[in-house]
Design an enzyme around this catalytic site. Sequence first.
Site, PDB file in Angstrom:
ATOM      1  N   GLY A  19       0.809  -1.222   0.000  1.00  0.00           N
ATOM      2  CA  GLY A  19       0.000   0.000   0.000  1.00  0.00           C
ATOM      3  C   GLY A  19       0.838   1.264   0.000  1.00  0.00           C
ATOM      4  O   GLY A  19       0.623   2.161  -0.816  1.00  0.00           O
ATOM      5  N   ALA A  95       8.150  -2.663   4.658  1.00  0.00           N
ATOM      6  CA  ALA A  95       7.393  -3.916   4.815  1.00  0.00           C
ATOM      7  C   ALA A  95       6.823  -3.986   6.225  1.00  0.00           C
ATOM      8  O   ALA A  95       7.528  -3.746   7.205  1.00  0.00           O
ATOM      9  CB  ALA A  95       8.304  -5.108   4.568  1.00  0.00           C
ATOM     10  N   GLY A  96       5.561  -4.297   6.322  1.00  0.00           N
ATOM     11  CA  GLY A  96       4.953  -4.408   7.645  1.00  0.00           C
ATOM     12  C   GLY A  96       3.651  -5.170   7.579  1.00  0.00           C
ATOM     13  O   GLY A  96       2.973  -5.166   6.553  1.00  0.00           O
ATOM     14  N   ILE A  97       3.336  -5.833   8.686  1.00  0.00           N
ATOM     15  CA  ILE A  97       2.077  -6.576   8.771  1.00  0.00           C
ATOM     16  C   ILE A  97       1.386  -6.227  10.091  1.00  0.00           C
ATOM     17  O   ILE A  97       2.017  -5.685  10.997  1.00  0.00           O
ATOM     18  CB  ILE A  97       2.294  -8.106   8.695  1.00  0.00           C
ATOM     19  CG1 ILE A  97       3.198  -8.599   9.853  1.00  0.00           C
ATOM     20  CG2 ILE A  97       2.885  -8.512   7.350  1.00  0.00           C
ATOM     21  CD1 ILE A  97       3.268 -10.116   9.981  1.00  0.00           C
ATOM     22  N   PHE A 154      -5.027   0.127  21.153  1.00  0.00           N
ATOM     23  CA  PHE A 154      -5.806  -1.006  21.681  1.00  0.00           C
ATOM     24  C   PHE A 154      -5.780  -2.134  20.648  1.00  0.00           C
ATOM     25  O   PHE A 154      -6.113  -1.919  19.492  1.00  0.00           O
ATOM     26  CB  PHE A 154      -7.256  -0.546  21.919  1.00  0.00           C
ATOM     27  CG  PHE A 154      -8.062  -1.444  22.813  1.00  0.00           C
ATOM     28  CD1 PHE A 154      -8.464  -1.016  24.075  1.00  0.00           C
ATOM     29  CD2 PHE A 154      -8.441  -2.714  22.398  1.00  0.00           C
ATOM     30  CE1 PHE A 154      -9.224  -1.832  24.909  1.00  0.00           C
ATOM     31  CE2 PHE A 154      -9.202  -3.538  23.221  1.00  0.00           C
ATOM     32  CZ  PHE A 154      -9.598  -3.094  24.482  1.00  0.00           C
ATOM     33  N   TYR A 159       2.266  -4.777  17.441  1.00  0.00           N
ATOM     34  CA  TYR A 159       2.587  -3.762  16.414  1.00  0.00           C
ATOM     35  C   TYR A 159       3.194  -2.509  17.061  1.00  0.00           C
ATOM     36  O   TYR A 159       4.203  -1.980  16.578  1.00  0.00           O
ATOM     37  CB  TYR A 159       1.293  -3.421  15.672  1.00  0.00           C
ATOM     38  CG  TYR A 159       1.446  -2.556  14.451  1.00  0.00           C
ATOM     39  CD1 TYR A 159       1.704  -3.109  13.199  1.00  0.00           C
ATOM     40  CD2 TYR A 159       1.273  -1.178  14.537  1.00  0.00           C
ATOM     41  CE1 TYR A 159       1.802  -2.311  12.069  1.00  0.00           C
ATOM     42  CE2 TYR A 159       1.371  -0.374  13.413  1.00  0.00           C
ATOM     43  CZ  TYR A 159       1.628  -0.945  12.173  1.00  0.00           C
ATOM     44  OH  TYR A 159       1.725  -0.145  11.053  1.00  0.00           O
ATOM     45  N   PRO A 189       3.762   7.132   9.846  1.00  0.00           N
ATOM     46  CA  PRO A 189       2.462   7.441   9.253  1.00  0.00           C
ATOM     47  C   PRO A 189       1.347   7.310  10.286  1.00  0.00           C
ATOM     48  O   PRO A 189       1.431   6.501  11.211  1.00  0.00           O
ATOM     49  CB  PRO A 189       2.288   6.357   8.175  1.00  0.00           C
ATOM     50  CG  PRO A 189       3.645   5.768   7.977  1.00  0.00           C
ATOM     51  CD  PRO A 189       4.348   5.909   9.290  1.00  0.00           C
ATOM     52  N   GLY A 190       0.313   8.077  10.072  1.00  0.00           N
ATOM     53  CA  GLY A 190      -0.932   7.877  10.794  1.00  0.00           C
ATOM     54  C   GLY A 190      -1.761   6.874  10.017  1.00  0.00           C
ATOM     55  O   GLY A 190      -1.230   6.004   9.317  1.00  0.00           O
TER      56      GLY A 190
HETATM   57  N1  CAA Z   1     -10.761   0.973  21.992  1.00  0.00           N
HETATM   58  C1  CAA Z   1     -11.353   0.862  23.216  1.00  0.00           C
HETATM   59  N2  CAA Z   1     -11.975  -0.260  23.631  1.00  0.00           N
HETATM   60  C2  CAA Z   1     -12.005  -1.301  22.797  1.00  0.00           C
HETATM   61  C3  CAA Z   1     -11.401  -1.263  21.516  1.00  0.00           C
HETATM   62  C4  CAA Z   1     -10.766  -0.060  21.132  1.00  0.00           C
HETATM   63  N3  CAA Z   1     -10.174   0.078  19.923  1.00  0.00           N
HETATM   64  N4  CAA Z   1     -11.582  -2.461  20.928  1.00  0.00           N
HETATM   65  C5  CAA Z   1     -12.276  -3.233  21.815  1.00  0.00           C
HETATM   66  N5  CAA Z   1     -12.553  -2.517  22.916  1.00  0.00           N
HETATM   67  C6  CAA Z   1     -13.291  -2.964  24.091  1.00  0.00           C
HETATM   68  C7  CAA Z   1     -14.653  -3.498  23.678  1.00  0.00           C
HETATM   69  O1  CAA Z   1     -15.588  -2.463  23.636  1.00  0.00           O
HETATM   70  C8  CAA Z   1     -14.927  -4.492  24.788  1.00  0.00           C
HETATM   71  O2  CAA Z   1     -15.310  -3.821  25.954  1.00  0.00           O
HETATM   72  P1  CAA Z   1     -16.251  -4.545  27.046  1.00  0.00           P
HETATM   73  O3  CAA Z   1     -15.490  -5.745  27.560  1.00  0.00           O
HETATM   74  O4  CAA Z   1     -16.454  -3.500  28.090  1.00  0.00           O
HETATM   75  O5  CAA Z   1     -17.507  -4.912  26.313  1.00  0.00           O
HETATM   76  C9  CAA Z   1     -13.557  -5.090  25.038  1.00  0.00           C
HETATM   77  O6  CAA Z   1     -12.594  -4.062  24.682  1.00  0.00           O
HETATM   78  C10 CAA Z   1     -13.342  -6.288  24.144  1.00  0.00           C
HETATM   79  O7  CAA Z   1     -12.055  -6.691  24.255  1.00  0.00           O
HETATM   80  P2  CAA Z   1     -11.526  -7.856  23.345  1.00  0.00           P
HETATM   81  O8  CAA Z   1     -10.262  -8.329  23.949  1.00  0.00           O
HETATM   82  O9  CAA Z   1     -12.604  -8.877  23.160  1.00  0.00           O
HETATM   83  O10 CAA Z   1     -11.231  -7.081  21.993  1.00  0.00           O
HETATM   84  P3  CAA Z   1     -11.875  -7.377  20.592  1.00  0.00           P
HETATM   85  O11 CAA Z   1     -11.499  -8.743  20.144  1.00  0.00           O
HETATM   86  O12 CAA Z   1     -13.319  -7.011  20.629  1.00  0.00           O
HETATM   87  O13 CAA Z   1     -11.147  -6.260  19.685  1.00  0.00           O
HETATM   88  C11 CAA Z   1      -9.515  -5.548  18.119  1.00  0.00           C
HETATM   89  C12 CAA Z   1      -9.791  -6.363  19.379  1.00  0.00           C
HETATM   90  C13 CAA Z   1     -10.290  -6.134  16.947  1.00  0.00           C
HETATM   91  C14 CAA Z   1      -8.026  -5.630  17.848  1.00  0.00           C
HETATM   92  C15 CAA Z   1      -9.969  -4.100  18.356  1.00  0.00           C
HETATM   93  O14 CAA Z   1      -9.458  -3.647  19.569  1.00  0.00           O
HETATM   94  C16 CAA Z   1      -9.511  -3.142  17.279  1.00  0.00           C
HETATM   95  O15 CAA Z   1     -10.038  -3.106  16.189  1.00  0.00           O
HETATM   96  N6  CAA Z   1      -8.492  -2.306  17.600  1.00  0.00           N
HETATM   97  C17 CAA Z   1      -7.973  -1.321  16.694  1.00  0.00           C
HETATM   98  C18 CAA Z   1      -6.916  -1.936  15.839  1.00  0.00           C
HETATM   99  C19 CAA Z   1      -6.263  -0.918  14.940  1.00  0.00           C
HETATM  100  O16 CAA Z   1      -6.456   0.287  14.997  1.00  0.00           O
HETATM  101  N7  CAA Z   1      -5.412  -1.406  14.048  1.00  0.00           N
HETATM  102  C20 CAA Z   1      -4.730  -0.548  13.144  1.00  0.00           C
HETATM  103  C21 CAA Z   1      -4.367  -1.346  11.909  1.00  0.00           C
HETATM  104  S1  CAA Z   1      -3.700  -0.277  10.657  1.00  0.00           S
HETATM  105  C22 CAA Z   1      -2.179   0.104  11.177  1.00  0.00           C
HETATM  106  O17 CAA Z   1      -1.707  -0.412  12.137  1.00  0.00           O
HETATM  107  C23 CAA Z   1      -1.419   1.109  10.361  1.00  0.00           C
HETATM  108  C24 CAA Z   1      -0.819   2.163  11.169  1.00  0.00           C
HETATM  109  O18 CAA Z   1       0.369   2.142  11.356  1.00  0.00           O
HETATM  110  C25 CAA Z   1      -1.654   3.269  11.690  1.00  0.00           C
END
Ligand code: CAA
Length: 253
Positions: A19, A95-97, A154, A159, A189-190
């Site tokens: 990307g 490269a990153g995952i 979170f 990562y 990057p953001g």
């Molecule tokens: N922020 C705050 N709370 C969160 C949350 C978040 N991002 N994700 C889950 N929660 C909360 C839920 O609301 C839930 O709360 P309750 O227990 O009170 O109901 C609890 O945490 C669930 O915890 P789980 O351990 O079950 O988490 P999950 O499996 O539901 O979610 C996850 C895990 C899918 C990784 C999710 O946290 C998520 O999508 N996080 C963001 C990941 C992200 O931003 N990745 C970026 C990828 S791109 C990149 O990395 C490029 C770059 O450099 C910017």
Amino acid sequence: MNEATSPKRVALVTGGIGGLGSEICRQLAQAGRRVIAVDLAARDERIGAFRQEMADVADTVTFEPGDISDFDSCQQLIARIEQQHGGVDILVNAAGITRDASLRKMTPQQWHELMQVNLDGVFNMCRNTIEGMTTRGFGRIVNISSVNGQTGQFGQTNYSAAKAGVHGFSMALARETARKGVTVNTVSPGYCDTPMVAAVAAEVRAQIIAGIPVGRLGSPADIARAVCFLAADDAGYITGANLPVNGGYFMSF
Ligand code: CAA
């Protein structure tokens, strides 16, 4: 000396068909560099698409298969490039995952797979190019870190740890090579408009975008611009720095 008068530098971009990587290749080629995009050979379809996308710079951009998580494979790759092109002048580790999961659910496999690419990969590539750069007295290393390495995210203990590690690594290497004409910097990057970010759940993504002061995802071009700036011949006084490109998502001094 600027790009117009400097020798044709050889730039290697890992994750080169990804990307961010493919746009970094394009902008480096447009800046007059000979570019080698390194990526996994297994990504057959993407390799074809990459070749089409690079059609207008095809005479300066080539693809080399390589697995950056494997030290020996990196060593062989760099030796081959040194033979064919006379050495790597600019190294961009893009490269990153992701292997997102909250820590309570994260498996050792998710931890190790990510570290092998995002952190070991940087070591493997830098370790195999650094001798050539310092011997020739010129080098530009740009490591792609992330805003999530600065803030933590979170679901990204793996990562965030790797990306913070990339900057620590870069600062240490910058000190080791500062007197040899080699600069080492990170770009953080953001959230950008890439398949990696598209894989985040829609509601999480929407929340993130709402928190970006500029009001949009970054484009790969926004990141490539910063990389090219740091990779320029006349950027020799910037080293050990981190350049955030995040639309104001995280501001620090
Ligand atoms: N922020 C705050 N709370 C969160 C949350 C978040 N991002 N994700 C889950 N929660 C909360 C839920 O609301 C839930 O709360 P309750 O227990 O009170 O109901 C609890 O945490 C669930 O915890 P789980 O351990 O079950 O988490 P999950 O499996 O539901 O979610 C996850 C895990 C899918 C990784 C999710 O946290 C998520 O999508 N996080 C963001 C990941 C992200 O931003 N990745 C970026 C990828 S791109 C990149 O990395 C490029 C770059 O450099 C910017």
